[in-house]
Scaffold this motif. Sequence first.
Motif, PDB file in Angstrom:
ATOM      1  N   TRP A  11       0.824  -1.209   0.000  1.00  0.00           N
ATOM      2  CA  TRP A  11       0.000   0.000   0.000  1.00  0.00           C
ATOM      3  C   TRP A  11       0.856   1.256   0.000  1.00  0.00           C
ATOM      4  O   TRP A  11       2.029   1.239   0.395  1.00  0.00           O
ATOM      5  CB  TRP A  11      -0.890   0.040   1.240  1.00  0.00           C
ATOM      6  N   SER A  12       0.248   2.360  -0.433  1.00  0.00           N
ATOM      7  CA  SER A  12       0.891   3.667  -0.313  1.00  0.00           C
ATOM      8  C   SER A  12       0.727   4.150   1.137  1.00  0.00           C
ATOM      9  O   SER A  12      -0.117   3.655   1.881  1.00  0.00           O
ATOM     10  CB  SER A  12       0.229   4.674  -1.255  1.00  0.00           C
ATOM     11  N   GLN A  13       1.548   5.133   1.514  1.00  0.00           N
ATOM     12  CA  GLN A  13       1.456   5.666   2.872  1.00  0.00           C
ATOM     13  C   GLN A  13       0.102   6.315   3.105  1.00  0.00           C
ATOM     14  O   GLN A  13      -0.459   6.244   4.210  1.00  0.00           O
ATOM     15  CB  GLN A  13       2.568   6.697   3.106  1.00  0.00           C
ATOM     16  N   HIS A  14      -0.448   6.914   2.069  1.00  0.00           N
ATOM     17  CA  HIS A  14      -1.777   7.538   2.185  1.00  0.00           C
ATOM     18  C   HIS A  14      -2.835   6.486   2.504  1.00  0.00           C
ATOM     19  O   HIS A  14      -3.719   6.718   3.340  1.00  0.00           O
ATOM     20  CB  HIS A  14      -2.116   8.250   0.874  1.00  0.00           C
ATOM     21  N   ALA A  41      -5.076   6.071   5.915  1.00  0.00           N
ATOM     22  CA  ALA A  41      -6.535   6.029   5.845  1.00  0.00           C
ATOM     23  C   ALA A  41      -7.087   4.870   6.664  1.00  0.00           C
ATOM     24  O   ALA A  41      -8.118   5.001   7.348  1.00  0.00           O
ATOM     25  CB  ALA A  41      -6.982   5.912   4.391  1.00  0.00           C
ATOM     26  N   HIS A  42      -6.406   3.722   6.626  1.00  0.00           N
ATOM     27  CA  HIS A  42      -6.854   2.560   7.406  1.00  0.00           C
ATOM     28  C   HIS A  42      -6.707   2.802   8.904  1.00  0.00           C
ATOM     29  O   HIS A  42      -7.531   2.331   9.697  1.00  0.00           O
ATOM     30  CB  HIS A  42      -6.051   1.319   6.989  1.00  0.00           C
ATOM     31  N   ARG A  43      -5.673   3.498   9.285  1.00  0.00           N
ATOM     32  CA  ARG A  43      -5.488   3.779  10.711  1.00  0.00           C
ATOM     33  C   ARG A  43      -6.487   4.828  11.199  1.00  0.00           C
ATOM     34  O   ARG A  43      -6.999   4.743  12.321  1.00  0.00           O
ATOM     35  CB  ARG A  43      -4.055   4.253  10.947  1.00  0.00           C
ATOM     36  N   LYS A  44      -6.776   5.799  10.350  1.00  0.00           N
ATOM     37  CA  LYS A  44      -7.694   6.872  10.738  1.00  0.00           C
ATOM     38  C   LYS A  44      -9.125   6.365  10.837  1.00  0.00           C
ATOM     39  O   LYS A  44      -9.884   6.815  11.691  1.00  0.00           O
ATOM     40  CB  LYS A  44      -7.604   7.993   9.699  1.00  0.00           C
ATOM     41  N   SER A 104     -20.553   9.414   3.750  1.00  0.00           N
ATOM     42  CA  SER A 104     -19.378   9.246   2.873  1.00  0.00           C
ATOM     43  C   SER A 104     -18.279   8.457   3.570  1.00  0.00           C
ATOM     44  O   SER A 104     -17.714   7.515   3.010  1.00  0.00           O
ATOM     45  CB  SER A 104     -18.849  10.609   2.425  1.00  0.00           C
ATOM     46  N   SER A 105     -17.986   8.848   4.816  1.00  0.00           N
ATOM     47  CA  SER A 105     -16.989   8.119   5.595  1.00  0.00           C
ATOM     48  C   SER A 105     -17.454   6.699   5.873  1.00  0.00           C
ATOM     49  O   SER A 105     -16.648   5.761   5.914  1.00  0.00           O
ATOM     50  CB  SER A 105     -16.707   8.840   6.914  1.00  0.00           C
ATOM     51  N   GLY A 106     -18.761   6.535   6.065  1.00  0.00           N
ATOM     52  CA  GLY A 106     -19.311   5.199   6.297  1.00  0.00           C
ATOM     53  C   GLY A 106     -19.114   4.289   5.103  1.00  0.00           C
ATOM     54  O   GLY A 106     -18.804   3.108   5.263  1.00  0.00           O
ATOM     55  N   ARG A 107     -19.314   4.822   3.902  1.00  0.00           N
ATOM     56  CA  ARG A 107     -19.112   4.004   2.698  1.00  0.00           C
ATOM     57  C   ARG A 107     -17.654   3.591   2.546  1.00  0.00           C
ATOM     58  O   ARG A 107     -17.353   2.462   2.160  1.00  0.00           O
ATOM     59  CB  ARG A 107     -19.595   4.778   1.468  1.00  0.00           C
ATOM     60  N   LEU A 108     -16.736   4.525   2.851  1.00  0.00           N
ATOM     61  CA  LEU A 108     -15.318   4.177   2.804  1.00  0.00           C
ATOM     62  C   LEU A 108     -14.993   3.124   3.852  1.00  0.00           C
ATOM     63  O   LEU A 108     -14.280   2.151   3.588  1.00  0.00           O
ATOM     64  CB  LEU A 108     -14.468   5.432   3.041  1.00  0.00           C
TER      65      LEU A 108
END
Length: 440
Positions: free
Chosen positions: A139-142, A146-149, A199-203
């Motif tokens: 994965w990229s750092q971004h 995102a997974h940690r956030k 939106s955050s829920g879908r992600l």
Amino acid sequence: MAKINFTAGRVADFQCEAGKSQSFLWDSNASGLGLRATANGSKSFIFQAKLDGQAIRITIGSPKAWSIEAAQAEARRLQVMIDLGNDPRQVKADAIAEKKAEIEAKEAERIAAESQQLRESVTLRDVWDEYVKERSPLWSQHHINAHRKIIQAGGEKRARSQSLTSAGPLSVLADLRLVELTSERVEEWARVESIARPSSGRLAIRMLKACLNWCSDHKIYKTIVSTNAAKSSKVRESLGKPKVKYDLLQREQLNAWFDAVRKIKNPVISSYLQCLLITGARREEMAALKWADVDFQWHSLKLKDKIEDFRMVPLTPYVAHLLSMLPRRNEWVFSSPTAANGRIAEPRYAHNEANATAGLPHLTLHGLRRSFATLSEWTETPAGIAAQIQGHAPQGVREQNYIRRPLDLLRMWHIKIESWMLEQAGVEFAPINQHLRMVK
């Protein structure tokens, strides 16, 4: 077939006859025991006999590992098997299979015991951390951030704000035991998130679904995750589909936008935002640009790409001017002396203020990428060329398999796009004697 009494000296002195690939010496004390020597100098004890009228030959081992007495005992053991009508090769294979089955059974018992123990203790957060750690090299750092956030507990201090971090959408599920993460529980979570932050829920649900798919292939977790709770149709219905986004700059808004952005006091952020619009790049692609990726001589940029490892795009004259004016503090083009990693971290705040000052509607950083795609049509740039500059995956058989555009062709159209944008913005710009200047 002559036989002799095997002695240490005879075994040591025996060699393969000249001109032959292998030669044999047979023992007179143990039926079927032989010594084979090959042309390359290797030796081994063998056993040879007939079973059901067919000759069979079995390698016992090297004289370095087997003594004569041990080899003779092994030959007699093999002969007893044959006398009983058993094939030594099959007996050996059966023994290996039985041993393997025994080992596999013990491993299955161990995994079952661990699984039962984990069922009572392992939580989604435990699994999530392991999942992210294993997948991070891909994965990229971004993407890692995102997974940690998305699952963070929140309440921690921010680096650039007095307010504390917010809890991620999955934080309310993080401490649930994996066995408790049922479709019903996820559906309940989705109904709440659909109101608070859809939106955050879908992600979050996409990430959760991928994590649970990984669990279903895990040697231990697959015994706990029998079904993927994130695949519920009710979850999709609750969170809904993402709305089409329309935030972008119109042609008549370019003048106000450029004027406001160029007045941003931080020259790094100001240049970064202008480069985002003119190149149509993704925000992280531009933020991760290094000086080693900028070629002022051959007018090219090397950007990281989500489709490929990287892509080459033209370094247009105005973008080259912007970059040439930036300070070289470290390896990053858009550097930041206060950021932990040394490069620009959060330009959104300055961009939002500039938009508000210009009286423009809300415009995201990704909206600048959307603006490039839309505005490039005013110059009648072929869609495939604009898409290649932006790093979109080729569409259609022709684009995917036949068209290979050189950088010079992209540059011709990219310069045309840049010039048109500057013209609409009222920015007069022209290179003079290889040096670039800008007049407003």
